[in-house]
Design an enzyme around this catalytic site. Structure first.
Site, PDB file in Angstrom:
ATOM      1  N   GLY A 133      -0.664  -6.808   0.155  1.00  0.00           N
ATOM      2  CA  GLY A 133       0.204  -6.795   1.329  1.00  0.00           C
ATOM      3  C   GLY A 133       1.471  -7.627   1.209  1.00  0.00           C
ATOM      4  O   GLY A 133       1.954  -8.151   2.215  1.00  0.00           O
ATOM      5  N   MET A 179      -3.221   3.017   0.082  1.00  0.00           N
ATOM      6  CA  MET A 179      -3.503   3.883  -1.056  1.00  0.00           C
ATOM      7  C   MET A 179      -4.502   5.004  -0.718  1.00  0.00           C
ATOM      8  O   MET A 179      -5.400   5.313  -1.491  1.00  0.00           O
ATOM      9  CB  MET A 179      -4.014   3.044  -2.238  1.00  0.00           C
ATOM     10  N   LEU A 215      -3.049  11.072   3.023  1.00  0.00           N
ATOM     11  CA  LEU A 215      -3.188  11.364   4.452  1.00  0.00           C
ATOM     12  C   LEU A 215      -3.434  12.850   4.667  1.00  0.00           C
ATOM     13  O   LEU A 215      -2.945  13.693   3.918  1.00  0.00           O
ATOM     14  CB  LEU A 215      -1.913  10.943   5.194  1.00  0.00           C
ATOM     15  N   HIS A 223       7.622   3.527  -1.832  1.00  0.00           N
ATOM     16  CA  HIS A 223       7.079   4.032  -3.090  1.00  0.00           C
ATOM     17  C   HIS A 223       7.843   3.379  -4.244  1.00  0.00           C
ATOM     18  O   HIS A 223       9.078   3.297  -4.202  1.00  0.00           O
ATOM     19  CB  HIS A 223       7.225   5.557  -3.148  1.00  0.00           C
TER      20      HIS A 223
HETATM   21  C1  GAR Z   1       3.966  -1.641  -3.862  1.00  0.00           C
HETATM   22  O1  GAR Z   1       4.600  -1.674  -5.114  1.00  0.00           O
HETATM   23  C2  GAR Z   1       4.166  -0.275  -3.215  1.00  0.00           C
HETATM   24  O2  GAR Z   1       5.417   0.275  -3.470  1.00  0.00           O
HETATM   25  C3  GAR Z   1       3.074   0.500  -3.884  1.00  0.00           C
HETATM   26  O3  GAR Z   1       1.975  -0.355  -3.933  1.00  0.00           O
HETATM   27  C4  GAR Z   1       2.447  -1.707  -4.012  1.00  0.00           C
HETATM   28  C5  GAR Z   1       1.790  -2.494  -2.908  1.00  0.00           C
HETATM   29  O4  GAR Z   1       2.064  -3.853  -3.037  1.00  0.00           O
HETATM   30  N1  GAR Z   1       2.792   1.703  -3.154  1.00  0.00           N
HETATM   31  C6  GAR Z   1       2.398   2.836  -3.725  1.00  0.00           C
HETATM   32  O5  GAR Z   1       2.239   2.959  -4.919  1.00  0.00           O
HETATM   33  C7  GAR Z   1       2.163   3.972  -2.757  1.00  0.00           C
HETATM   34  N2  GAR Z   1       2.069   5.208  -3.452  1.00  0.00           N
HETATM   35  P1  GAR Z   1       1.844  -4.844  -1.811  1.00  0.00           P
HETATM   36  O6  GAR Z   1       0.421  -4.587  -1.287  1.00  0.00           O
HETATM   37  O7  GAR Z   1       1.943  -6.207  -2.419  1.00  0.00           O
HETATM   38  O8  GAR Z   1       2.884  -4.562  -0.784  1.00  0.00           O
END
Ligand code: GAR
Length: 197
Positions: A19, A98, A101, A117
């Site tokens: 997060g 993750m 939907l 993304h």
């Molecule tokens: C981030 O890099 C986000 O862009 C990616 O997961 C990470 C979450 O990090 N999202 C995806 O890959 C969605 N397809 P965080 O939990 O530290 O924000």
């Protein structure tokens, strides 16, 4: 004549992991003129590290574990949606959420759900974006904030930030550089989106 001030948009952030984007979104609401407030952080994983981070920042949290719902993804989403309604949520920000939907949740939040993304979409939708950018020999990588539509990582882009790919980059090093850019891009883009609503 001066109109009454517009109340900040009520945003829920959906997470599955640490997060760090969610934390950046909350931290940005400390500004006096913040156009949104984070009223809920919700995870599909009860042990997501981000839940404790949100609690420490004084933001209400909820977890709706997807596992008891088995293959019924829509039932899981209906349980989530009920909590979003209880909190009077107006806009949903996916931040490292993750789960794919269903069309039900996507249409329910049509035009009111954003995602971040870690690639310069339309390049590299899906997973392993950093390894794919390095493998392709790209000199630039980055991140995209977009509206969520039924196609995975296909919705209209609201903002992008680019970072260089260095000669000796590893996927982990590039991911960290992109993540730093994400922490700037997402609050800025969400704020602009909420101002324009
Ligand atoms: C981030 O890099 C986000 O862009 C990616 O997961 C990470 C979450 O990090 N999202 C995806 O890959 C969605 N397809 P965080 O939990 O530290 O924000």
């Amino acid at each position: 004549m001066v109109g009454s001030p517009v109340p900040p948009t009520r945003v829920a952030v959906l997470i599955s992991g640490s997060g760090s984007n969610m934390a950046a979104l909350i931290d940005a609401t400390k500004a006096d003129d913040a156009p949104y407030e984070v009223v809920l952080v919700l995870s599909n994983k009860p042990d997501a590290g981000g839940l404790a981070v949100a609690e420490a920042k004084g933001v209400p949290t909820a977890a709706v574990d997807h596992r008891p719902f088995g293959k019924d993804r829509e039932a899981h989403e209906r349980a989530i949606d009920a909590i979003l309604m209880e909190h009077g949520v107006e806009v949903v920000a996916l931040a490292g959420y993750m789960r794919l939907l269903t069309p039900w949740l996507v249409s329910r939040w049509d035009g009111r759900m954003l995602n971040i993304h870690p690639s310069l979409l339309p390049k590299y939708p899906g997973l392993d974006t950093h390894a794919r950018a390095i493998e392709a020999g790209d000199t630039e990588a980055g991140c995209t904030v977009h509206l969520v539509t039924e196609g995975v990582d296909e919705g209209p882009a609201l903002g992008q930030a680019a970072v260089p790919v260095l000669a000796d980059d590893t996927p982990a090093a590039l991911a960290q550089r992109v993540l730093t850019a994400e922490h700037r891009l997402y609050p800025e883009t969400l704020a602009a989106f909420c101002r324009d609503r």
